[in-house]
Scaffold this motif. Structure first.
Motif, PDB file in Angstrom:
ATOM      1  N   GLN A 227      41.411 -21.959 -41.116  1.00 28.31           N
ATOM      2  CA  GLN A 227      40.432 -22.904 -40.641  1.00 28.31           C
ATOM      3  C   GLN A 227      39.003 -22.059 -41.405  1.00 28.31           C
ATOM      4  O   GLN A 227      39.260 -21.087 -42.190  1.00 28.31           O
ATOM      5  CB  GLN A 227      40.005 -21.988 -39.070  1.00 28.31           C
ATOM      6  CG  GLN A 227      41.494 -22.488 -38.109  1.00 28.31           C
ATOM      7  CD  GLN A 227      41.711 -23.612 -37.991  1.00 28.31           C
ATOM      8  OE1 GLN A 227      40.410 -24.333 -37.902  1.00 28.31           O
ATOM      9  NE2 GLN A 227      42.310 -23.922 -37.712  1.00 28.31           N
ATOM     10  N   LEU A 228      38.112 -22.626 -41.153  1.00 26.95           N
ATOM     11  CA  LEU A 228      36.496 -22.124 -42.102  1.00 26.95           C
ATOM     12  C   LEU A 228      36.662 -20.919 -41.547  1.00 26.95           C
ATOM     13  O   LEU A 228      36.600 -19.966 -42.085  1.00 26.95           O
ATOM     14  CB  LEU A 228      35.403 -22.813 -41.734  1.00 26.95           C
ATOM     15  CG  LEU A 228      34.366 -22.660 -42.118  1.00 26.95           C
ATOM     16  CD1 LEU A 228      34.439 -22.674 -43.794  1.00 26.95           C
ATOM     17  CD2 LEU A 228      33.012 -23.276 -41.673  1.00 26.95           C
ATOM     18  N   ALA A 229      36.526 -19.832 -40.388  1.00 28.23           N
ATOM     19  CA  ALA A 229      36.211 -18.988 -40.518  1.00 28.23           C
ATOM     20  C   ALA A 229      37.805 -18.147 -41.393  1.00 28.23           C
ATOM     21  O   ALA A 229      37.281 -16.450 -42.106  1.00 28.23           O
ATOM     22  CB  ALA A 229      37.172 -18.476 -38.983  1.00 28.23           C
ATOM     23  N   ASP A 230      38.392 -18.423 -42.029  1.00 29.15           N
ATOM     24  CA  ASP A 230      39.572 -16.950 -42.126  1.00 29.15           C
ATOM     25  C   ASP A 230      39.252 -17.617 -44.110  1.00 29.15           C
ATOM     26  O   ASP A 230      38.917 -16.510 -44.596  1.00 29.15           O
ATOM     27  CB  ASP A 230      40.578 -18.347 -42.754  1.00 29.15           C
ATOM     28  CG  ASP A 230      41.870 -18.396 -41.182  1.00 29.15           C
ATOM     29  OD1 ASP A 230      41.207 -16.955 -40.281  1.00 29.15           O
ATOM     30  OD2 ASP A 230      41.954 -19.810 -41.208  1.00 29.15           O
ATOM     31  N   LEU A 231      38.127 -18.512 -44.376  1.00 25.22           N
ATOM     32  CA  LEU A 231      38.160 -18.825 -45.272  1.00 25.22           C
ATOM     33  C   LEU A 231      36.503 -17.468 -45.740  1.00 25.22           C
ATOM     34  O   LEU A 231      36.240 -16.635 -46.518  1.00 25.22           O
ATOM     35  CB  LEU A 231      37.368 -19.679 -46.031  1.00 25.22           C
ATOM     36  CG  LEU A 231      38.493 -20.784 -46.453  1.00 25.22           C
ATOM     37  CD1 LEU A 231      37.950 -22.195 -46.621  1.00 25.22           C
ATOM     38  CD2 LEU A 231      39.442 -20.361 -47.497  1.00 25.22           C
ATOM     39  N   LYS A 232      35.448 -17.288 -44.479  1.00 25.90           N
ATOM     40  CA  LYS A 232      34.434 -16.859 -44.333  1.00 25.90           C
ATOM     41  C   LYS A 232      34.675 -15.108 -44.379  1.00 25.90           C
ATOM     42  O   LYS A 232      33.995 -14.323 -45.203  1.00 25.90           O
ATOM     43  CB  LYS A 232      33.855 -16.994 -43.092  1.00 25.90           C
ATOM     44  CG  LYS A 232      33.276 -18.475 -42.975  1.00 25.90           C
ATOM     45  CD  LYS A 232      32.234 -18.366 -41.687  1.00 25.90           C
ATOM     46  CE  LYS A 232      31.114 -19.939 -41.747  1.00 25.90           C
ATOM     47  NZ  LYS A 232      30.597 -19.764 -40.949  1.00 25.90           N
ATOM     48  N   ARG A 233      35.528 -14.860 -43.695  1.00 27.51           N
ATOM     49  CA  ARG A 233      36.216 -13.533 -43.374  1.00 27.51           C
ATOM     50  C   ARG A 233      36.882 -12.786 -44.829  1.00 27.51           C
ATOM     51  O   ARG A 233      36.361 -11.692 -45.649  1.00 27.51           O
ATOM     52  CB  ARG A 233      37.055 -13.612 -43.108  1.00 27.51           C
ATOM     53  CG  ARG A 233      37.119 -13.547 -41.206  1.00 27.51           C
ATOM     54  CD  ARG A 233      38.792 -12.785 -40.637  1.00 27.51           C
ATOM     55  NE  ARG A 233      39.534 -13.703 -40.351  1.00 27.51           N
ATOM     56  CZ  ARG A 233      39.738 -14.500 -39.962  1.00 27.51           C
ATOM     57  NH1 ARG A 233      39.144 -14.492 -38.733  1.00 27.51           N
ATOM     58  NH2 ARG A 233      40.883 -15.321 -39.599  1.00 27.51           N
ATOM     59  N   GLY A 235      35.285 -13.407 -47.931  1.00 30.56           N
ATOM     60  CA  GLY A 235      33.701 -13.238 -48.151  1.00 30.56           C
ATOM     61  C   GLY A 235      33.663 -13.213 -49.546  1.00 30.56           C
ATOM     62  O   GLY A 235      33.828 -14.737 -49.873  1.00 30.56           O
ATOM     63  N   SER A 236      32.483 -13.350 -50.286  1.00 25.57           N
ATOM     64  CA  SER A 236      32.276 -14.100 -51.589  1.00 25.57           C
ATOM     65  C   SER A 236      33.365 -14.166 -52.988  1.00 25.57           C
ATOM     66  O   SER A 236      34.122 -12.854 -52.268  1.00 25.57           O
ATOM     67  CB  SER A 236      31.538 -13.534 -52.165  1.00 25.57           C
ATOM     68  OG  SER A 236      31.058 -12.555 -52.656  1.00 25.57           O
ATOM     69  N   SER A 289      44.171 -13.029 -52.407  1.00 21.73           N
ATOM     70  CA  SER A 289      43.938 -13.893 -51.751  1.00 21.73           C
ATOM     71  C   SER A 289      44.132 -14.730 -51.359  1.00 21.73           C
ATOM     72  O   SER A 289      43.725 -14.672 -50.724  1.00 21.73           O
ATOM     73  CB  SER A 289      42.201 -13.446 -51.990  1.00 21.73           C
ATOM     74  OG  SER A 289      41.476 -12.130 -51.914  1.00 21.73           O
ATOM     75  N   CYS A 352      36.800 -23.039 -50.759  1.00 18.53           N
ATOM     76  CA  CYS A 352      35.214 -23.732 -50.020  1.00 18.53           C
ATOM     77  C   CYS A 352      36.367 -25.027 -49.186  1.00 18.53           C
ATOM     78  O   CYS A 352      37.178 -25.931 -50.323  1.00 18.53           O
ATOM     79  CB  CYS A 352      34.317 -24.015 -50.215  1.00 18.53           C
ATOM     80  SG  CYS A 352      33.930 -25.149 -51.681  1.00 18.53           S
TER      81      CYS A 352
END
Length: 563
Positions: A227-233, A235-236, A289, A352
């Protein structure tokens, strides 16, 4: 008891080119290739007699690969064309048409095989000297400081494949994308020996061509449950990467062809799973990651990684392994039973989601020095999409060849008419000397020149399929098509677009008798050729066509074992 059959004697065919059946097959193959040639070439449909996939194409590679030939000489010709296109990606139809016409014209003009071989070898050497020389009137320099030449070269390849079914706007869009993908593949600031990058091509059916795009980096299918939330967690970036080439399914069948000794009370699959989890612990400890695997990853191991915030890509496939390794700098790990060495880890700059038409893809952003890109091609149906994918891959390869030899040749039949005119003019006054040096008669050499140049003209004539007359101007020796419907708004140009028509430019029908002349080199013009051919591909096709024609003409016997 089985019956023993007596072996049958081999069938021997003497002078195969004097056999009318074989000559008819050669003429049929030449007709198939000729009618497929150029932007208005006629499409061919190939299917077997029991149903299955129907192929619609006009490309030599697809045609010759899927058409079975029982005649040995035709197999030889087909194999030589396929080998050329495998190495150079272009000019397969040119090579096939020129080679077959040269064989037919040698017989038509009754030139002895020995005299033909010597003469053709001399003539193709003259072509090489002319095309490679500084005074060549039909060689165009490819300017890498501007994309115009690259886009023109790509556009010429796409327009020559009518099965792609693109309009002018779509053609320009795809041509620009190919040039962009090519530029992405050139490494920048690479220390030591620079290696080309890769362009991965993805096809999306049912979307408009205008949705096609090119992305720096690598696009792969989004892993399940990501999910998109997984990628946000996460970080950069950059993110640490590891990639496995071995299966991590935990299945005993994946161990390989070995003998296993299993003690009583031991569950081998449970032990394999424990080994995989031990591997997972090391990967998490090393702060990875992104975990990728060419094959399958055990569901329990995937669950463990998700709990620890590691993105898992499984079933990457062999085709994507090399670009994945190139973009990340990782080394493929072949065994899950030993610790991952520190040097095996790689990096990606970021992750992304990317929406491409109807598909959602995971975008692996490359480090600055990674020359990897993904070309996403969209088209209205499967047939058009497959032809477009193949054409784009070959066009990008042709652009790469320009780095080795940064030249192109005028397309639209103009190179063929220029070469034929140059060869005829050069040998008009030196025929006696050249014939004596080759050990052939004066008349035989002139006939060989005529056969050679008529074969080049035949290729130029093959570009026209709508009944219009093909002409040659008597100044620049470029090819023209008679304008049935004169246009008032735009001036007519030659086949390649370099020469503009004018009232005092004399023309004559192609392959008709006319006085010999030396083509005038076009100078001080702002015009650029509208159609370009690959210099490397056409030069090789010209040489191999002559070599193979001489070989076929020299075949005296065909011996077939029919047992």
């Amino acid at each position: 008891m089985s019956r023993i059959c007596k072996r049958k004697p081999a069938v021997c065919t003497d002078e195969p080119l004097s056999d009318s059946n074989i000559c008819q097959k050669i003429a049929l193959l030449r007709n198939i290739l000729s009618t497929s040639y150029g932007p208005t070439g006629r499409l061919k449909q190939i299917h077997n007699n029991v149903g299955g996939h129907v192929l619609t194409t006009s490309t030599s590679t697809a045609l010759l690969k899927r058409v079975d030939m029982s005649e040995p000489l035709l197999k030889l010709i087909s194999t030589s064309v396929q080998h050329h296109t495998a190495c150079y990606s272009d000019c397969g139809l040119f090579m096939g048409i020129f080679m077959l016409r040269l064989i037919e014209n040698t017989q038509k003009y009754n030139v002895r095989t020995v005299a033909a071989a010597k003469s053709y070898k001399r003539l193709v050497e003259e072509c090489n000297m002319y095309l490679k020389g500084d005074s060549c009137g039909c060689k165009v320099s490819v300017d890498f400081s501007s994309c115009d030449s690259l886009v023109a070269l790509a556009r010429s390849m796409i327009t020559s494949k009518p099965a792609c079914m693109l309009n002018s706007r779509e053609t320009q869009h795809i041509s620009s994308l190919i040039a962009q993908a090519f530029l992405y593949s050139i490494p920048c600031n690479s220390p030591g020996v620079a290696c080309f990058g890769r362009t991965v091509t993805i096809g999306i059916e049912g979307q408009p061509v205008s949705d096609s795009s090119v992305f720096p980096g690598l696009l792969v299918d989004v892993p399940e449950m990501l999910q998109l939330a997984d990628l946000k967690r996460l970080g950069s970036g950059p993110f640490k990467v590891v990639v496995f080439s071995a299966s991590l399914s935990g299945d005993m069948s994946e161990v390989g062809d070995v003998i296993l000794e299993i003690h009583r009370g031991v569950d081998p699959e449970f032990d394999l799973l424990q080994q995989l989890l031990k591997l997972g612990e090391q990967v998490v400890k090393d702060k990875v990651s992104l975990f990728a695997c060419q094959k399958v990853v055990h569901p329990v191991l995937q669950h463990y990684f998700r709990e620890h915030g590691v993105v898992v890509i499984e079933r990457l496939g062999l085709a994507l392994m090399e670009p994945f390794i190139q973009i990340s700098g990782a080394q493929a790990v072949a065994s899950p039973c030993s610790p991952v060495p520190a040097e095996a880890y790689g990096l990606v700059r970021g992750l992304c989601f990317q929406s491409c038409g109807s598909r959602e893809l995971l975008h692996l952003l490359p480090p600055k020095d990674a020359a990897i890109s993904t070309l996403v091609l969209c088209h209205r149906n499967e047939t058009m999409l497959e032809e477009l994918k193949m054409t784009c891959q070959r066009a990008e390869h042709v652009l790469r060849l320009t780095l080795r030899e940064p030249y192109a040749l005028p397309g639209g039949g103009c190179t063929e008419t220029l070469l034929a005119t140059h060869i005829t003019h050069m040998n008009q006054s030196t025929a006696t000397i050249t014939a004596a040096a080759l050990g052939v008669s004066h008349s035989e050499f002139l006939m060989a020149v005529k056969a050679f140049c008529s074969s080049l003209h035949a290729v130029a004539l093959s570009l026209e399929h709508d009944g219009q007359d093909c002409l040659i101007d008597l100044t620049y020796a470029h090819r023209w098509v008679s304008d049935i419907y004169p246009r008032t708004s735009a001036r007519q140009t030659c086949g390649c677009g370099l020469v503009e028509d004018r009232s005092d430019l004399e023309k004559t029908p192609l392959n008709s008798a006319c006085h010999t002349f030396s083509p005038v080199f076009l100078e001080n013009t702002d015009n650029q050729p509208r159609i370009l051919d690959s210099f490397s591909a056409k030069l090789n096709a010209l040489n191999v066509a002559v070599e193979m024609a001489n070989f076929v003409l020299d075949v005296k016997y065909i011996i077939k074992d029919i047992n």
